[in-house]
Design a protein around this motif. Sequence first.
Motif, PDB file in Angstrom:
ATOM      1  N   ALA A  13      86.333   9.047  23.696  1.00  0.00           N
ATOM      2  CA  ALA A  13      85.259   9.550  24.552  1.00  0.00           C
ATOM      3  C   ALA A  13      84.036   8.639  24.492  1.00  0.00           C
ATOM      4  O   ALA A  13      83.417   8.329  25.519  1.00  0.00           O
ATOM      5  N   LEU A  14      83.668   8.203  23.270  1.00  0.00           N
ATOM      6  CA  LEU A  14      82.537   7.291  23.141  1.00  0.00           C
ATOM      7  C   LEU A  14      82.793   5.984  23.887  1.00  0.00           C
ATOM      8  O   LEU A  14      81.900   5.453  24.575  1.00  0.00           O
ATOM      9  N   ARG A  15      84.027   5.467  23.766  1.00  0.00           N
ATOM     10  CA  ARG A  15      84.378   4.218  24.443  1.00  0.00           C
ATOM     11  C   ARG A  15      84.269   4.391  25.954  1.00  0.00           C
ATOM     12  O   ARG A  15      83.752   3.512  26.653  1.00  0.00           O
ATOM     13  N   ARG A  16      84.719   5.551  26.435  1.00  0.00           N
ATOM     14  CA  ARG A  16      84.671   5.796  27.886  1.00  0.00           C
ATOM     15  C   ARG A  16      83.234   5.819  28.396  1.00  0.00           C
ATOM     16  O   ARG A  16      82.903   5.189  29.398  1.00  0.00           O
ATOM     17  N   TRP A  17      82.336   6.509  27.680  1.00  0.00           N
ATOM     18  CA  TRP A  17      80.960   6.633  28.160  1.00  0.00           C
ATOM     19  C   TRP A  17      80.185   5.337  27.969  1.00  0.00           C
ATOM     20  O   TRP A  17      79.283   5.026  28.769  1.00  0.00           O
ATOM     21  N   ARG A  18      80.520   4.535  26.974  1.00  0.00           N
ATOM     22  CA  ARG A  18      79.906   3.211  26.867  1.00  0.00           C
ATOM     23  C   ARG A  18      80.290   2.355  28.072  1.00  0.00           C
ATOM     24  O   ARG A  18      79.453   1.605  28.610  1.00  0.00           O
ATOM     25  N   ARG A  19      81.539   2.468  28.499  1.00  0.00           N
ATOM     26  CA  ARG A  19      82.000   1.703  29.655  1.00  0.00           C
ATOM     27  C   ARG A  19      81.290   2.153  30.935  1.00  0.00           C
ATOM     28  O   ARG A  19      80.861   1.335  31.753  1.00  0.00           O
ATOM     29  N   GLU A  20      81.114   3.496  31.067  1.00  0.00           N
ATOM     30  CA  GLU A  20      80.428   4.005  32.250  1.00  0.00           C
ATOM     31  C   GLU A  20      78.974   3.549  32.285  1.00  0.00           C
ATOM     32  O   GLU A  20      78.435   3.208  33.350  1.00  0.00           O
ATOM     33  N   VAL A  21      78.325   3.548  31.130  1.00  0.00           N
ATOM     34  CA  VAL A  21      76.931   3.087  31.068  1.00  0.00           C
ATOM     35  C   VAL A  21      76.840   1.622  31.462  1.00  0.00           C
ATOM     36  O   VAL A  21      75.949   1.216  32.227  1.00  0.00           O
ATOM     37  N   ALA A  22      77.761   0.807  30.965  1.00  0.00           N
ATOM     38  CA  ALA A  22      77.733  -0.625  31.264  1.00  0.00           C
ATOM     39  C   ALA A  22      77.942  -0.891  32.748  1.00  0.00           C
ATOM     40  O   ALA A  22      77.410  -1.867  33.293  1.00  0.00           O
ATOM     41  N   GLN A  23      78.704  -0.015  33.437  1.00  0.00           N
ATOM     42  CA  GLN A  23      79.025  -0.234  34.847  1.00  0.00           C
ATOM     43  C   GLN A  23      78.072   0.485  35.800  1.00  0.00           C
ATOM     44  O   GLN A  23      78.155   0.306  37.009  1.00  0.00           O
ATOM     45  N   ALA A  24      77.154   1.308  35.253  1.00  0.00           N
ATOM     46  CA  ALA A  24      76.330   2.162  36.112  1.00  0.00           C
ATOM     47  C   ALA A  24      75.472   1.365  37.080  1.00  0.00           C
ATOM     48  O   ALA A  24      75.246   1.782  38.228  1.00  0.00           O
ATOM     49  N   ALA A  25      74.982   0.191  36.670  1.00  0.00           N
ATOM     50  CA  ALA A  25      74.072  -0.586  37.527  1.00  0.00           C
ATOM     51  C   ALA A  25      74.768  -1.136  38.764  1.00  0.00           C
ATOM     52  O   ALA A  25      74.114  -1.397  39.790  1.00  0.00           O
ATOM     53  N   THR A  26      76.084  -1.305  38.730  1.00  0.00           N
ATOM     54  CA  THR A  26      76.812  -1.901  39.858  1.00  0.00           C
ATOM     55  C   THR A  26      77.830  -0.937  40.465  1.00  0.00           C
ATOM     56  O   THR A  26      78.536  -1.308  41.408  1.00  0.00           O
ATOM     57  N   MET A  27      77.924   0.260  39.963  1.00  0.00           N
ATOM     58  CA  MET A  27      78.916   1.235  40.415  1.00  0.00           C
ATOM     59  C   MET A  27      78.606   1.692  41.844  1.00  0.00           C
ATOM     60  O   MET A  27      77.435   1.816  42.229  1.00  0.00           O
ATOM     61  N   ALA A  28      79.630   1.983  42.619  1.00  0.00           N
ATOM     62  CA  ALA A  28      79.450   2.529  43.963  1.00  0.00           C
ATOM     63  C   ALA A  28      78.737   3.879  43.871  1.00  0.00           C
ATOM     64  O   ALA A  28      78.979   4.665  42.948  1.00  0.00           O
ATOM     65  N   LEU A  29      77.859   4.151  44.848  1.00  0.00           N
ATOM     66  CA  LEU A  29      77.008   5.337  44.748  1.00  0.00           C
ATOM     67  C   LEU A  29      77.786   6.650  44.682  1.00  0.00           C
ATOM     68  O   LEU A  29      77.419   7.536  43.899  1.00  0.00           O
ATOM     69  N   PRO A  30      78.845   6.863  45.487  1.00  0.00           N
ATOM     70  CA  PRO A  30      79.595   8.128  45.347  1.00  0.00           C
ATOM     71  C   PRO A  30      80.166   8.320  43.941  1.00  0.00           C
ATOM     72  O   PRO A  30      80.127   9.413  43.378  1.00  0.00           O
TER      73      PRO A  30
END
Length: 253
Positions: A13-30
Motif C-alpha cells: 500500500a505504501l509503495r502504491r501511494w508513493r507511486r501515485e504521489v510521484a505521478q500526480a503532477a503529470t497524471m490525466a485530470l480524470p
Amino acid sequence: MGGLLNRVFHRLALRRWRREVAQAATMALPQLRQQRNQARALRGQLDRLIHIADGRLALPQIGTSAFPRPHGTDWSWRPELWRGPLPTPGLSSVPSKSRLSDEVSLFHDCSISELTLRQLRNSREEDLAPFGLRMDVFKFDGSFLSLVVDLPPEACTNLARHHLIRVDTILESEKPLEIFARLNIRHGPNTEQLVRELPLGEKNVTVEYDLAYSTLNEKRIERIWLDLIFEAPDMNQVVIRDLTFARYRRANI
C-alpha cells in the motif's frame, strides 16, 4: 502468518501511494480526480484511527479524575472535556453559544468569527488530565470572549457559606493575556458573582472563592458556572491543559 501478511500488504500500500504521489503532477485530470477521492476517503479513516490510538496509548490514562485536593474536600470534579475524547474534537469559525461538550461552551460578540476550539491529547509526564483544550484566536472584532463551564448539580448539593470553592488550572498562551475567572452561583432570582484575576504569565494557577463574603441564600441554590473571560485575545493561542474544581469547608479558627 497473519502478521507477516499484514506487513506485506502495508508495504504494498505504501509503495502504491508513493507511486501515485510521484505521478500526480503529470497524471490525466480524470484519473487525478479519482485518486484524490480515494486519498480523501483513506485519510478520513486514518485520521479516525490515529485519534483513537492517541487516546488509548498516550499518557495519562483516559477517564482519570486524579488531582490534588485540599484537606477536607467534600466534592471535587474535572469536566468531561479534560477527562475523555469528545465525539467532535474541534470547531472552527466558532459561533457564539457553541458547545464543545455538554459542560463547556464559548460566548463572544464577534461579527465574523475567526476562532477555533480543539480538544488535544496531553502526553507530558507532568500532565494529570488526559486531554486539554486549545483555542486559537485570529482577528477579533468583538468586545468580549468567555469560555463557560457548567458545574454539575452535585456542586450545589449542601453548598453553604462556610465553603470555599477552589479552581486549579494549567494554562499556556503564546502572548501574555489578561484572564478573569468569574464564579456564578444562581440562588432564586439572584446570581452571586465572585471574580478573580489569574496571575499574568503563570501556567499553574489556583484561585479560591470564599463564600463567607457572599450574600448567598443557601436554601435556594440552583446552578453554578464558571466564566473564563479573556481580555484582548486577538492573534493568540491559549491551551488549557487541565481544569479542576474542589469544594471544602473553611478551617475553624
